[in-house]
Design a protein around this motif. Structure first.
Motif, PDB file in Angstrom:
ATOM      1  N   SER A 109       0.827  -1.207   0.000  1.00 18.76           N
ATOM      2  CA  SER A 109       0.000   0.000   0.000  1.00 18.76           C
ATOM      3  C   SER A 109       0.864   1.261   0.000  1.00 18.76           C
ATOM      4  CB  SER A 109      -0.916  -0.007   1.217  1.00 18.76           C
ATOM      5  OG  SER A 109      -1.662   1.167   1.284  1.00 18.76           O
ATOM      6  N   VAL A 110       1.887   1.280   0.835  1.00 15.50           N
ATOM      7  CA  VAL A 110       2.780   2.438   0.902  1.00 15.50           C
ATOM      8  C   VAL A 110       3.517   2.625  -0.415  1.00 15.50           C
ATOM      9  CG1 VAL A 110       4.846   3.351   2.020  1.00 15.50           C
ATOM     10  CG2 VAL A 110       3.019   2.379   3.406  1.00 15.50           C
ATOM     11  N   LEU A 111       4.065   1.533  -0.960  1.00 20.49           N
ATOM     12  CA  LEU A 111       4.812   1.647  -2.220  1.00 20.49           C
ATOM     13  C   LEU A 111       3.906   2.029  -3.388  1.00 20.49           C
ATOM     14  CD1 LEU A 111       7.305  -1.328  -1.856  1.00 20.49           C
ATOM     15  CD2 LEU A 111       7.781   1.117  -1.626  1.00 20.49           C
ATOM     16  N   ASN A 112       2.675   1.557  -3.388  1.00 25.14           N
ATOM     17  CA  ASN A 112       1.735   1.963  -4.438  1.00 25.14           C
ATOM     18  C   ASN A 112       1.396   3.443  -4.324  1.00 25.14           C
ATOM     19  OD1 ASN A 112       1.378  -0.354  -6.051  1.00 25.14           O
ATOM     20  ND2 ASN A 112       0.071  -1.256  -4.474  1.00 25.14           N
ATOM     21  N   SER A 113       1.318   3.952  -3.115  1.00 22.47           N
ATOM     22  CA  SER A 113       1.075   5.390  -2.931  1.00 22.47           C
ATOM     23  C   SER A 113       2.250   6.214  -3.429  1.00 22.47           C
ATOM     24  CB  SER A 113       0.802   5.694  -1.461  1.00 22.47           C
ATOM     25  OG  SER A 113      -0.425   5.151  -1.084  1.00 22.47           O
ATOM     26  N   VAL A 114       3.465   5.737  -3.185  1.00 23.43           N
ATOM     27  CA  VAL A 114       4.657   6.416  -3.707  1.00 23.43           C
ATOM     28  C   VAL A 114       4.632   6.399  -5.233  1.00 23.43           C
ATOM     29  CG1 VAL A 114       7.168   6.264  -3.896  1.00 23.43           C
ATOM     30  CG2 VAL A 114       6.079   6.003  -1.671  1.00 23.43           C
ATOM     31  N   ARG A 115       4.248   5.270  -5.803  1.00 21.02           N
ATOM     32  CA  ARG A 115       4.161   5.159  -7.267  1.00 21.02           C
ATOM     33  C   ARG A 115       3.168   6.171  -7.836  1.00 21.02           C
ATOM     34  NH1 ARG A 115       1.115   0.238  -9.068  1.00 21.02           N
ATOM     35  NH2 ARG A 115      -0.521   1.721  -8.650  1.00 21.02           N
ATOM     36  N   VAL A 174       2.425  16.601  -2.343  1.00 20.50           N
ATOM     37  CA  VAL A 174       1.874  15.447  -3.058  1.00 20.50           C
ATOM     38  C   VAL A 174       2.283  14.151  -2.357  1.00 20.50           C
ATOM     39  CG1 VAL A 174       2.007  14.106  -5.208  1.00 20.50           C
ATOM     40  CG2 VAL A 174       1.696  16.581  -5.314  1.00 20.50           C
ATOM     41  N   PHE A 175       3.571  14.027  -2.029  1.00 21.88           N
ATOM     42  CA  PHE A 175       4.034  12.820  -1.339  1.00 21.88           C
ATOM     43  C   PHE A 175       3.398  12.682   0.044  1.00 21.88           C
ATOM     44  CE2 PHE A 175       7.747  12.329  -4.241  1.00 21.88           C
ATOM     45  CZ  PHE A 175       7.558  10.980  -4.516  1.00 21.88           C
ATOM     46  N   LYS A 176       3.326  13.768   0.790  1.00 19.28           N
ATOM     47  CA  LYS A 176       2.740  13.697   2.127  1.00 19.28           C
ATOM     48  C   LYS A 176       1.281  13.269   2.071  1.00 19.28           C
ATOM     49  CE  LYS A 176       3.734  17.741   3.847  1.00 19.28           C
ATOM     50  NZ  LYS A 176       4.023  18.895   4.717  1.00 19.28           N
ATOM     51  N   ARG A 177       0.514  13.844   1.153  1.00 22.07           N
ATOM     52  CA  ARG A 177      -0.898  13.472   1.033  1.00 22.07           C
ATOM     53  C   ARG A 177      -1.061  12.022   0.612  1.00 22.07           C
ATOM     54  NH1 ARG A 177      -2.910  17.533  -2.854  1.00 22.07           N
ATOM     55  NH2 ARG A 177      -0.964  18.595  -2.540  1.00 22.07           N
ATOM     56  N   ALA A 178      -0.256  11.592  -0.364  1.00 17.30           N
ATOM     57  CA  ALA A 178      -0.356  10.211  -0.847  1.00 17.30           C
ATOM     58  C   ALA A 178      -0.059   9.223   0.274  1.00 17.30           C
ATOM     59  CB  ALA A 178       0.605   9.995  -2.017  1.00 17.30           C
ATOM     60  N   LEU A 179       0.954   9.498   1.055  1.00 21.58           N
ATOM     61  CA  LEU A 179       1.328   8.580   2.131  1.00 21.58           C
ATOM     62  C   LEU A 179       0.363   8.670   3.312  1.00 21.58           C
ATOM     63  CD1 LEU A 179       5.171   9.012   1.910  1.00 21.58           C
ATOM     64  CD2 LEU A 179       3.846   6.978   1.306  1.00 21.58           C
ATOM     65  N   GLN A 180      -0.166   9.844   3.559  1.00 21.97           N
ATOM     66  CA  GLN A 180      -1.111  10.024   4.662  1.00 21.97           C
ATOM     67  C   GLN A 180      -2.358   9.173   4.447  1.00 21.97           C
ATOM     68  OE1 GLN A 180      -2.618  14.013   4.905  1.00 21.97           O
ATOM     69  NE2 GLN A 180      -3.544  13.698   6.898  1.00 21.97           N
ATOM     70  N   TYR A 181      -2.841   9.108   3.220  1.00 23.24           N
ATOM     71  CA  TYR A 181      -4.082   8.398   2.944  1.00 23.24           C
ATOM     72  C   TYR A 181      -3.955   6.878   3.006  1.00 23.24           C
ATOM     73  CZ  TYR A 181      -6.125  12.866   1.724  1.00 23.24           C
ATOM     74  OH  TYR A 181      -6.594  14.147   1.773  1.00 23.24           O
ATOM     75  N   THR A 182      -2.730   6.362   3.081  1.00 28.21           N
ATOM     76  CA  THR A 182      -2.580   4.911   3.231  1.00 28.21           C
ATOM     77  C   THR A 182      -3.024   4.466   4.611  1.00 28.21           C
ATOM     78  OG1 THR A 182      -0.315   4.975   4.090  1.00 28.21           O
ATOM     79  CG2 THR A 182      -0.577   4.873   1.685  1.00 28.21           C
ATOM     80  N   GLY A 183      -2.865   5.354   5.596  1.00 27.37           N
ATOM     81  CA  GLY A 183      -3.185   4.989   6.965  1.00 27.37           C
ATOM     82  C   GLY A 183      -2.213   3.991   7.561  1.00 27.37           C
ATOM     83  N   LYS A 184      -1.068   3.818   6.903  1.00 27.84           N
ATOM     84  CA  LYS A 184      -0.095   2.810   7.320  1.00 27.84           C
ATOM     85  C   LYS A 184       1.113   3.379   8.031  1.00 27.84           C
ATOM     86  CE  LYS A 184      -2.579  -0.235   5.269  1.00 27.84           C
ATOM     87  NZ  LYS A 184      -3.491  -1.041   6.046  1.00 27.84           N
ATOM     88  N   LEU A 185       1.236   4.704   8.090  1.00 33.33           N
ATOM     89  CA  LEU A 185       2.404   5.323   8.693  1.00 33.33           C
ATOM     90  C   LEU A 185       2.048   5.950  10.026  1.00 33.33           C
ATOM     91  CD1 LEU A 185       3.880   7.090   5.540  1.00 33.33           C
ATOM     92  CD2 LEU A 185       4.494   4.878   6.474  1.00 33.33           C
ATOM     93  N   GLY A 186       2.889   5.719  11.017  1.00 34.14           N
ATOM     94  CA  GLY A 186       2.656   6.324  12.327  1.00 34.14           C
ATOM     95  C   GLY A 186       3.123   7.757  12.365  1.00 34.14           C
ATOM     96  N   THR A 187       4.235   8.037  11.699  1.00 30.08           N
ATOM     97  CA  THR A 187       4.802   9.372  11.667  1.00 30.08           C
ATOM     98  C   THR A 187       5.352   9.635  10.277  1.00 30.08           C
ATOM     99  OG1 THR A 187       5.451   9.174  13.986  1.00 30.08           O
ATOM    100  CG2 THR A 187       6.552  10.879  12.703  1.00 30.08           C
ATOM    101  N   LEU A 188       5.167  10.859   9.821  1.00 30.63           N
ATOM    102  CA  LEU A 188       5.695  11.254   8.520  1.00 30.63           C
ATOM    103  C   LEU A 188       6.378  12.601   8.673  1.00 30.63           C
ATOM    104  CD1 LEU A 188       5.851  10.828   5.429  1.00 30.63           C
ATOM    105  CD2 LEU A 188       3.671  11.988   5.254  1.00 30.63           C
ATOM    106  N   ALA A 189       7.638  12.644   8.327  1.00 28.21           N
ATOM    107  CA  ALA A 189       8.401  13.893   8.400  1.00 28.21           C
ATOM    108  C   ALA A 189       9.016  14.161   7.036  1.00 28.21           C
ATOM    109  CB  ALA A 189       9.494  13.790   9.457  1.00 28.21           C
TER     110      ALA A 189
END
Length: 89
Positions: free
Chosen positions: A23-29, A73-88
């Motif tokens: 899910s995370v890698l697909n969001s990065v893609r 764009v990257f922050k939003r894409a990764l945020q919507y996965t719901g798989k990350l505890g922290t994003l910096a």
């Protein structure tokens, strides 16, 4: 060459990657696709995408508009996965 999607499918079939990582890698893609389109259209939308943002980053460099946009764009894409505890960034 092999696409990221196909590579992830193959890894998933072999049990080498779990759904969360996929899910995370697909969001990065997907974010990379959006950024590629932005970079391609940047010369046509110079006022919106090119030039300086008017702020300075933590390294003391002037931020460029496209850098700020792609970061979002990257922050939003990764945020919507719901798989990350922290994003910096």
């Amino acid at each position: 060459g092999v696409t990221l999607s196909r590579y992830l499918i193959e890894l998933h079939k072999r049990g080498r990657v779990d759904d969360d990582l996929s899910s995370v890698l697909n969001s990065v893609r997907e974010a990379a696709k959006v950024i590629s389109k932005l970079v391609g259209t940047a010369p046509l939308k110079q006022g919106e995408l090119l030039g300086y943002q008017g702020e300075v980053n933590v390294q003391g460099e002037d931020q460029k508009k496209l850098d700020v946009i792609t970061n979002d764009v990257f922050k939003r894409a990764l945020q919507y996965t719901g798989k990350l505890g922290t994003l910096a960034s």
